[in-house]
Design an enzyme around this catalytic site. Structure first.
Site, PDB file in Angstrom:
ATOM      1  CB  THR A  77      -0.896  -0.006   1.269  1.00 11.86           C
ATOM      2  OG1 THR A  77      -1.469   1.286   1.459  1.00 11.86           O
ATOM      3  CG2 THR A  77      -0.120  -0.349   2.526  1.00 11.86           C
ATOM      4  CG  ASP A  78      -1.149   4.994  -0.946  1.00  6.77           C
ATOM      5  OD1 ASP A  78      -1.643   4.414   0.039  1.00  6.77           O
ATOM      6  OD2 ASP A  78      -1.787   5.813  -1.642  1.00  6.77           O
ATOM      7  CD  GLU A  79      -3.095   3.783   4.644  1.00  6.56           C
ATOM      8  OE1 GLU A  79      -2.810   3.638   5.843  1.00  6.56           O
ATOM      9  OE2 GLU A  79      -4.245   3.958   4.233  1.00  6.56           O
ATOM     10  CE1 TYR A 117      -3.475  -2.354   5.943  1.00  8.47           C
ATOM     11  CE2 TYR A 117      -3.204  -0.036   5.367  1.00  8.47           C
ATOM     12  CZ  TYR A 117      -3.362  -1.355   4.985  1.00  8.47           C
ATOM     13  OH  TYR A 117      -3.390  -1.683   3.650  1.00  8.47           O
TER      14      TYR A 117
HETATM   15  P1  NAD Z   1     -10.247  -6.736   2.512  1.00 10.34           P
HETATM   16  O1  NAD Z   1     -10.233  -6.355   3.946  1.00 10.34           O
HETATM   17  O2  NAD Z   1     -11.431  -6.441   1.670  1.00 10.34           O
HETATM   18  O3  NAD Z   1      -9.966  -8.305   2.371  1.00 10.34           O
HETATM   19  C1  NAD Z   1      -8.964  -8.971   3.088  1.00 10.34           C
HETATM   20  C2  NAD Z   1      -9.171 -10.461   2.864  1.00 10.34           C
HETATM   21  O4  NAD Z   1      -8.142 -11.164   3.572  1.00 10.34           O
HETATM   22  C3  NAD Z   1     -10.505 -10.976   3.417  1.00 10.34           C
HETATM   23  O5  NAD Z   1     -11.112 -11.839   2.484  1.00 10.34           O
HETATM   24  C4  NAD Z   1     -10.106 -11.724   4.677  1.00 10.34           C
HETATM   25  O6  NAD Z   1     -10.987 -12.789   4.999  1.00 10.34           O
HETATM   26  C5  NAD Z   1      -8.720 -12.226   4.307  1.00 10.34           C
HETATM   27  N1  NAD Z   1      -7.867 -12.491   5.468  1.00 10.34           N
HETATM   28  C6  NAD Z   1      -7.651 -11.666   6.527  1.00 10.34           C
HETATM   29  N2  NAD Z   1      -6.818 -12.267   7.408  1.00 10.34           N
HETATM   30  C7  NAD Z   1      -6.499 -13.470   6.880  1.00 10.34           C
HETATM   31  C8  NAD Z   1      -5.676 -14.531   7.310  1.00 10.34           C
HETATM   32  N3  NAD Z   1      -5.025 -14.478   8.479  1.00 10.34           N
HETATM   33  N4  NAD Z   1      -5.555 -15.615   6.519  1.00 10.34           N
HETATM   34  C9  NAD Z   1      -6.232 -15.687   5.337  1.00 10.34           C
HETATM   35  N5  NAD Z   1      -7.035 -14.729   4.888  1.00 10.34           N
HETATM   36  C10 NAD Z   1      -7.176 -13.617   5.652  1.00 10.34           C
HETATM   37  O7  NAD Z   1      -8.933  -6.103   1.901  1.00 10.34           O
HETATM   38  P2  NAD Z   1      -8.662  -5.381   0.503  1.00 10.34           P
HETATM   39  O8  NAD Z   1      -9.076  -3.977   0.614  1.00 10.34           O
HETATM   40  O9  NAD Z   1      -9.152  -6.227  -0.596  1.00 10.34           O
HETATM   41  O10 NAD Z   1      -7.060  -5.390   0.518  1.00 10.34           O
HETATM   42  C11 NAD Z   1      -6.340  -6.492  -0.037  1.00 10.34           C
HETATM   43  C12 NAD Z   1      -4.870  -6.200   0.050  1.00 10.34           C
HETATM   44  O11 NAD Z   1      -4.567  -4.994  -0.652  1.00 10.34           O
HETATM   45  C13 NAD Z   1      -4.351  -5.982   1.464  1.00 10.34           C
HETATM   46  O12 NAD Z   1      -3.080  -6.548   1.566  1.00 10.34           O
HETATM   47  C14 NAD Z   1      -4.259  -4.461   1.606  1.00 10.34           C
HETATM   48  O13 NAD Z   1      -3.276  -4.103   2.540  1.00 10.34           O
HETATM   49  C15 NAD Z   1      -3.891  -4.081   0.200  1.00 10.34           C
HETATM   50  N6  NAD Z   1      -4.288  -2.734  -0.240  1.00 10.34           N
HETATM   51  C16 NAD Z   1      -5.582  -2.326  -0.096  1.00 10.34           C
HETATM   52  C17 NAD Z   1      -5.972  -1.080  -0.598  1.00 10.34           C
HETATM   53  C18 NAD Z   1      -7.384  -0.581  -0.496  1.00 10.34           C
HETATM   54  O14 NAD Z   1      -7.633   0.576  -0.823  1.00 10.34           O
HETATM   55  N7  NAD Z   1      -8.355  -1.384  -0.085  1.00 10.34           N
HETATM   56  C19 NAD Z   1      -5.021  -0.259  -1.234  1.00 10.34           C
HETATM   57  C20 NAD Z   1      -3.704  -0.712  -1.344  1.00 10.34           C
HETATM   58  C21 NAD Z   1      -3.364  -1.963  -0.854  1.00 10.34           C
HETATM   59  O1  DAU Z   2      -4.039   4.198   0.643  1.00  6.76           O
HETATM   60  C1  DAU Z   2      -4.273   2.812   0.553  1.00  6.76           C
HETATM   61  C2  DAU Z   2      -5.089   2.399   1.735  1.00  6.76           C
HETATM   62  O2  DAU Z   2      -6.398   2.921   1.515  1.00  6.76           O
HETATM   63  C3  DAU Z   2      -5.158   0.896   1.951  1.00  6.76           C
HETATM   64  O3  DAU Z   2      -3.879   0.403   2.223  1.00  6.76           O
HETATM   65  C4  DAU Z   2      -6.101   0.572   3.117  1.00  6.76           C
HETATM   66  O4  DAU Z   2      -6.245  -0.839   3.233  1.00  6.76           O
HETATM   67  C5  DAU Z   2      -7.449   1.175   2.829  1.00  6.76           C
HETATM   68  O5  DAU Z   2      -8.303   0.985   3.933  1.00  6.76           O
HETATM   69  C6  DAU Z   2      -7.318   2.676   2.536  1.00  6.76           C
HETATM   70  O6  DAU Z   2      -6.914   3.401   3.726  1.00  6.76           O
HETATM   71  P1  DAU Z   2      -7.537   4.839   4.085  1.00  6.76           P
HETATM   72  O7  DAU Z   2      -7.431   5.033   5.527  1.00  6.76           O
HETATM   73  O8  DAU Z   2      -6.989   5.887   3.190  1.00  6.76           O
HETATM   74  O9  DAU Z   2      -9.045   4.572   3.611  1.00  6.76           O
HETATM   75  P2  DAU Z   2     -10.462   4.927   4.290  1.00  6.76           P
HETATM   76  O10 DAU Z   2     -11.499   4.570   3.276  1.00  6.76           O
HETATM   77  O11 DAU Z   2     -10.600   4.371   5.648  1.00  6.76           O
HETATM   78  O12 DAU Z   2     -10.365   6.504   4.407  1.00  6.76           O
HETATM   79  C7  DAU Z   2     -10.161   7.308   3.269  1.00  6.76           C
HETATM   80  C8  DAU Z   2     -10.120   8.763   3.712  1.00  6.76           C
HETATM   81  O13 DAU Z   2     -11.407   9.126   4.221  1.00  6.76           O
HETATM   82  C9  DAU Z   2      -9.150   9.024   4.845  1.00  6.76           C
HETATM   83  O14 DAU Z   2      -8.589  10.332   4.682  1.00  6.76           O
HETATM   84  C10 DAU Z   2     -10.009   8.994   6.087  1.00  6.76           C
HETATM   85  C11 DAU Z   2     -11.331   9.555   5.588  1.00  6.76           C
HETATM   86  N1  DAU Z   2     -12.534   9.011   6.270  1.00  6.76           N
HETATM   87  C12 DAU Z   2     -12.664   7.675   6.378  1.00  6.76           C
HETATM   88  C13 DAU Z   2     -13.772   7.135   7.003  1.00  6.76           C
HETATM   89  C14 DAU Z   2     -13.931   5.637   7.122  1.00  6.76           C
HETATM   90  C15 DAU Z   2     -13.482   9.884   6.780  1.00  6.76           C
HETATM   91  O15 DAU Z   2     -13.362  11.116   6.662  1.00  6.76           O
HETATM   92  N2  DAU Z   2     -14.574   9.352   7.395  1.00  6.76           N
HETATM   93  C16 DAU Z   2     -14.743   8.008   7.534  1.00  6.76           C
HETATM   94  O16 DAU Z   2     -15.786   7.599   8.128  1.00  6.76           O
END
Ligand code: NAD
Ligand code: DAU
Length: 341
Positions: free
Chosen positions: A126-128, A151
């Protein structure tokens, strides 16, 4: 590459990746390995459930014996690790599961890949991991990792372990670092699906702080295509950023979302900010572009397309917004919304 283990494939991005790969590559087989935590959902995989090239194994990536068994049984040559705890707010409430899955689980997968001689290990990051990025800079892959939430720290530790296995053992690895994904099947704790579904239910939209934090909201399929490009053309031992290369502030995001739904801005509430909230993420994606990949949706197109999917797929999200979700929502937003003006 023929038999791919997609860990976390029942989650949001993982399931979209499964759909993308099965549609594009008729010769590949996919095994989804997923613990089915609150975020895992087999509804996300319904369109492929009868595909003979798809199999599902319920399992934890922290369980080495079970992972090994899945890799051996399905003759896996490639592991793509999406499995993780992923929500920043939950990591602030209780980081334990993040350390277990995102750090220890990654180590377990790397060990199994090394022991069984898996041909390729790809880590979804992730970019985080780069931390808060000041205006005027966009992160490049060689920037130092400066994570600021539990995280982000757990994901950065995962990346470092992946690098260590490349350097120390020569394990054939790659990493991709995505910006905020949005699109079908995202659990409605993340801001875009939370706000879209709340707006449809006439519920408030809790914006943290002033709402001027910046994120690069990319369409999930663009991210999946980026991972596909890294898997096929990436260089071993390298990381690749994946995003649109542009970012918008959260108030603009919410206004776009409300506009697409024809809903009122009266639903917006400014609530207490997230602790340690990163103000801005920004990715330089030139390295991935050099592999021939392009991002096909702007931030605005991604938001509008996502909101339309949620409007058309209430069957998917209405059953999720009960039970565990309600408990979490009350804990995260109950007091915040009560104190909001
Ligand atoms: P999500 O939370 O929707 O899904 C996570 C999945 O992992 C779920 O199906 C869960 O059951 C499974 N899981 C959790 N713990 C596990 C374990 N111990 N063993 C096996 N399975 C397990 O997540 P997502 O948003 O699809 O993110 C997927 C990946 O991409 C993650 O690694 C996350 O860090 C990364 N990522 C997410 C975002 C985003 O914006 N959502 C952006 C950049 C990177
Ligand atoms: O940047 C990549 C990441 O994006 C992934 O690695 C994470 O898994 C994914 O959860 C996401 O993280 P963020 O914290 O950026 O996403 P979130 O949707 O939780 O929040 C996006 C922005 O919105 C952030 O600035 C926080 C704000 N926010 C979020 C929630 C849930 C609010 O203002 N109100 C809210 O209720």
């Amino acid at each position: 590459m023929k038999n791919i283990l997609v860990t976390g494939g029942a989650g949001f991005i993982g399931s979209n990746f499964v759909h993308h790969m099965l549609a594009k590559y008729p010769e590949y087989n996919i095994v989804v390995y997923d613990k089915l935590t609150y975020a895992g959902n087999l509804d996300n995989l319904l369109p492929v459930k009868d595909d003979p090239r798809y199999a599902f194994v319920q399992g934890d990536i922290c369980d080495a014996a079970q992972v090994k068994n899945a890799v051996e049984q399905h003759d896996v040559d490639t592991i793509v690790n999406f499995a993780a705890e992923t929500h920043v707010d939950r990591s602030i409430m209780d980081p334990d599961a993040f350390i277990q899955t995102d750090v220890y689980g990654t180590y377990v997968l790397l060990e199994v890949a090394k022991e069984l001689g898996v041909a390729r290990y790809h880590q979804i990051s992730t970019d985080e991991v780069y931390g808060h990025i000041p205006e005027g800079h966009s992160s490049v892959e060689t920037d130092p990792l400066e994570p600021r939430s539990p995280y982000a720290a757990s994901k950065a530790a995962g990346d470092m372990m992946v690098d260590a296995y490349f350097i120390t053992y020569g394990l054939p690895v790659t990493i991709s670092r995505g910006s905020n994904n949005i699109g079908p099947y995202q659990y409605p704790e993340k801001v875009v699906p939370l706000f879209a579904t709340n707006a449809m239910e006439g519920l408030p939209l809790p914006i943290y702080g002033d709402g001027m934090q910046k994120r690069d909201y990319q369409y999930v399929i663009d991210h999946c295509e980026g991972i596909d490009a890294v898997l096929h053309h990436g260089q071993l031992g390298e990381a690749y950023n994946v995003g649109t290369g542009n970012e918008i502030d959260n108030l603009t995001m919410v206004q776009t979302l409300l506009d697409e739904l024809g809903a009122s801005a009266d639903l917006i509430r400014h609530v207490e900010d997230r602790a340690g909230h990163d103000r801005r993420y920004s990715l330089n994606v030139d390295k991935l572009k050099s592999l021939g990949w392009v991002s096909r949706h702007t931030n605005e197109e991604a938001i509008r397309k996502t909101v339309r999917w949620y409007a058309d797929n209430e069957w998917w999200w209405s059953k999720i917004k009960s039970g565990e979700f309600k408990e979490y929502y009350q804990k995260q937003y109950g007091e915040r919304l009560a104190l909001a003006n």
